[in-house]
Structure formats: C-alpha cells, structure tokens
Design a protein around this motif. Structure first.
Motif, PDB file in Angstrom:
ATOM      1  N   VAL A  33      61.048  43.751 -21.532  1.00  0.00           N
ATOM      2  CA  VAL A  33      60.040  44.295 -20.620  1.00  0.00           C
ATOM      3  C   VAL A  33      59.333  43.136 -19.931  1.00  0.00           C
ATOM      4  O   VAL A  33      59.268  42.027 -20.468  1.00  0.00           O
ATOM      5  N   VAL A  72      52.818  47.218 -19.181  1.00  0.00           N
ATOM      6  CA  VAL A  72      54.234  47.092 -18.826  1.00  0.00           C
ATOM      7  C   VAL A  72      54.400  47.269 -17.316  1.00  0.00           C
ATOM      8  O   VAL A  72      53.934  48.246 -16.730  1.00  0.00           O
ATOM      9  N   VAL A  75      60.875  47.613 -16.933  1.00  0.00           N
ATOM     10  CA  VAL A  75      61.587  47.832 -18.194  1.00  0.00           C
ATOM     11  C   VAL A  75      63.079  47.602 -17.974  1.00  0.00           C
ATOM     12  O   VAL A  75      63.674  48.141 -17.031  1.00  0.00           O
ATOM     13  N   ARG A  80      63.241  49.493 -25.918  1.00  0.00           N
ATOM     14  CA  ARG A  80      62.503  50.481 -26.706  1.00  0.00           C
ATOM     15  C   ARG A  80      61.518  49.782 -27.623  1.00  0.00           C
ATOM     16  O   ARG A  80      61.735  48.651 -28.045  1.00  0.00           O
ATOM     17  N   CYS A  81      60.458  50.481 -27.920  1.00  0.00           N
ATOM     18  CA  CYS A  81      59.445  49.978 -28.830  1.00  0.00           C
ATOM     19  C   CYS A  81      60.027  49.916 -30.242  1.00  0.00           C
ATOM     20  O   CYS A  81      61.103  50.458 -30.518  1.00  0.00           O
ATOM     21  N   THR A  85      60.852  54.574 -29.604  1.00  0.00           N
ATOM     22  CA  THR A  85      60.401  55.308 -28.425  1.00  0.00           C
ATOM     23  C   THR A  85      60.576  54.463 -27.172  1.00  0.00           C
ATOM     24  O   THR A  85      60.518  53.232 -27.214  1.00  0.00           O
ATOM     25  N   LEU A  87      59.841  52.635 -23.700  1.00  0.00           N
ATOM     26  CA  LEU A  87      58.720  52.022 -22.992  1.00  0.00           C
ATOM     27  C   LEU A  87      58.883  52.280 -21.508  1.00  0.00           C
ATOM     28  O   LEU A  87      60.000  52.237 -20.977  1.00  0.00           O
ATOM     29  N   ASP A  91      52.624  51.492 -19.610  1.00  0.00           N
ATOM     30  CA  ASP A  91      52.256  51.471 -21.028  1.00  0.00           C
ATOM     31  C   ASP A  91      51.414  50.229 -21.336  1.00  0.00           C
ATOM     32  O   ASP A  91      51.770  49.110 -20.942  1.00  0.00           O
ATOM     33  N   VAL A  93      50.306  47.498 -23.946  1.00  0.00           N
ATOM     34  CA  VAL A  93      50.968  46.933 -25.121  1.00  0.00           C
ATOM     35  C   VAL A  93      50.286  45.644 -25.553  1.00  0.00           C
ATOM     36  O   VAL A  93      49.522  45.036 -24.800  1.00  0.00           O
ATOM     37  N   ALA A 109      61.469  43.789 -25.944  1.00  0.00           N
ATOM     38  CA  ALA A 109      60.691  44.985 -26.266  1.00  0.00           C
ATOM     39  C   ALA A 109      60.375  45.049 -27.756  1.00  0.00           C
ATOM     40  O   ALA A 109      59.359  45.632 -28.158  1.00  0.00           O
ATOM     41  N   ARG A 114      52.433  49.350 -29.057  1.00  0.00           N
ATOM     42  CA  ARG A 114      51.547  50.032 -28.115  1.00  0.00           C
ATOM     43  C   ARG A 114      50.086  49.725 -28.454  1.00  0.00           C
ATOM     44  O   ARG A 114      49.696  49.742 -29.626  1.00  0.00           O
TER      45      ARG A 114
END
Length: 308
Positions: A33, A72, A75, A80-81, A85, A87, A91, A93, A109, A114
């Motif tokens: 990200v 963010v 991406v 993914r986080c 999940t 991103l 978002d 972070v 990532a 989060r």
C-alpha cells in the motif's frame, strides 16, 4: 511525475545534516500500500543512525524513520491487512517501514494495522517501536501477580508502555525516572524512584519485600541494582546494554519479529484507555531538525512526533 518531500541526510552527524529533498510519489506493488503519512514518532534508534552510531552499509543519501500513521492512498494487487481483510484507499492505518519521514510511503500491507477511531494520528504514529519492543520484553520475563519488577527509564516510551503492560498482567512496578516524571508514573500505577547513586537503597525503601525481576531499558545501573538486590540473571531482561547481556547471562528479546496483530492489539488498548502513550511535541516536516534536537536531549516527557 508527482513528487513529494522526504527527509534525507548525506553524512552522519547532528540534526543539522538533515535536509528535505524531492522524491517521486511511489506506486504500490503487489501486496503493498501507499500511505499518505500523517505522523511519524521519532525513536532513539533514529538519532543513533543519523549520528553514525549504528553501523549501516546503505549508501548516502539515507532516509530516516521507522514508525508511522496515515491514510491509505493506493493499494496494490492482493494487499490485505494482517487479518485478511481488504485495504482500500481512505483507510486510516498505523505501522512500520523504512524511511518513514516523508509525505507518501510505500510499505507491505502486512506491516500495517487499522487505526481505531479516537486514537490521534500522532499517538498511532508513535506506537509501533515502543509498543512492540515493550511487548517483546514482556514475553521474555512474563511478569505476573507474584512479581515486583524494577523498570529503568520508566518514563521513556518503551519503559512507559512496559510498565502499563506489566501492571495489567498483575505485577507491581518500581520505575526509575527523574523527579519531573514521577507524578505521571504514579498516575499509571508505578512506584517511582530517582535514578542515580543510592538506587539500591531507594528501591529497598519502596519495596521492602524485595524485587523479583528487572526490565532494563537504558543501561547498566538497573542491572547492577537488580543483582545487588538478589535478582537472578535469568530474571533480568536488558534491551539497551548488549555487553551486559553477554557478560552476565541476562535475557533479552533480541531482534524480535514485528507483528501487525500485536500492533493492532496495542492500538485497541490505546483506544479503550487501558494504554497511554504521551506525546510531548509535534513538529512539521520542515522543522525535522528541531524535532531531532529535542529528541537528542533525552529529557522528555512524551514522544517527539513529525507530522508531514
């Protein structure tokens, strides 16, 4: 080409070697990200690297900074986080990376969590290094209800977080700090004592039944005090004096693995009020030299933060 401002240095030295330079805004690769950086908490390691006290083989110009919080921007494929999940741009972070003192940062990532609502960016951007270091040190000694732990540099960021984690685990904590920081240590449940000559006697006075463990975050003084008070070397964890670890057979987390799920848990503790990380002052990016000058005094009562 879209550009951003980044902090660089061309030689080691004091804060005066730092400069702002133009750099391209990165595009995220697969699993990455790009974050618009809102806050970077400075750490003692950053000063040591800048001053040439840490052996680095990276060429000049070098960048600085390891912690961050932001929003963010873009991406990459499959990013993914830590919890699986997705991103998405927008978002909020927090996390860690290399050369975070810049306006836009490209990171895996897997290195972000989060940011909970209600946690200020300047606190979130200061959490990773002290929080994860304190958590790793907790894993070494695993203090609990039967422990009285002597914590050195208890008012520093790592020590302050460690004290709160140890108290949450049921331990009693005696923390060394200058008198100016005693009140805020009492506020989190620490029994404060002044560092310096006579430390052993002062610890005996406030903990007459003795101490069972030592968490050293600064240097030899607390280690020697712990040994003088009868603490076994395997109940002393040191993160600042590697020579003492080797010489005396102490314990240390060493080069622990940073984990986004740990950072997520710590951030949630900040959000619910069970963990406090004070911020002393926030500087804009173009005053980064002033921020490091304050950090280098080592007489702090909170994190020094740069907000790009």
């Amino acid at each position: 080409m879209t550009t951003q401002r980044a902090v660089l240095y061309d030689r080691t030295g004091g804060p005066e070697v730092l400069r702002l330079a133009e750099a391209p805004v990165p595009e995220p690769g697969a699993g990455e990200v790009v974050v618009d950086v809102r806050a970077v908490g400075l750490n003692p390691y950053d000063s040591k690297a800048r001053a040439g006290l840490v052996p680095l083989d990276t060429p000049f110009p070098r960048s600085l900074g390891g912690d961050f919080a932001g929003v963010v921007r873009a991406v990459g494929a499959g990013a993914r986080c830590w919890d699986g999940t997705a991103l998405v741009p927008g978002d909020a972070v927090l996390g860690w990376g290399a050369g975070t003192l810049r306006e836009h940062l490209e990171v895996p990532a897997a290195h972000v969590a989060r940011k909970p609502d209600g946690v200020p960016f300047e606190v979130a951007g200061s959490l990773s290094t002290p929080g994860q270091t304190a958590n790793a040190a907790m894993g070494v000694l695993d203090p609990g209800r039967d422990d009285v732990v002597l914590v050195s540099a208890a008012a520093g960021a790592v020590g302050f977080v460690y004290c709160q984690l140890a108290i949450a685990a049921g331990a009693a904590v005696v923390g060394t700090a200058g008198p100016a920081n005693h009140a805020r240590l009492r506020d989190i449940g620490v029994i404060p004592v002044e560092y310096g000559p006579g430390l052993v006697d002062r610890v005996r006075e406030v903990a007459p039944a003795g101490i069972t463990a030592v968490q050293d975050n600064f240097g030899r003084e607390a280690v020697d005090a712990g040994l003088a008070l009868g603490v076994a070397p395997d109940r002393i964890c040191a993160i600042a004096d590697r020579a003492a670890v080797a010489e005396l057979g102490l314990r240390s987390p060493g080069r622990y693995e940073r984990r986004a799920d740990v950072l997520d848990r710590l951030a949630r503790m900040v959000a619910d009020g069970s963990l406090v990380l004070p911020v002393q002052q926030v500087f804009p990016l173009d005053r980064v030299g002033e921020a490091f000058a304050l950090l280098d005094t080592r007489h702090l009562h909170g994190k020094v933060v740069v907000a790009p």
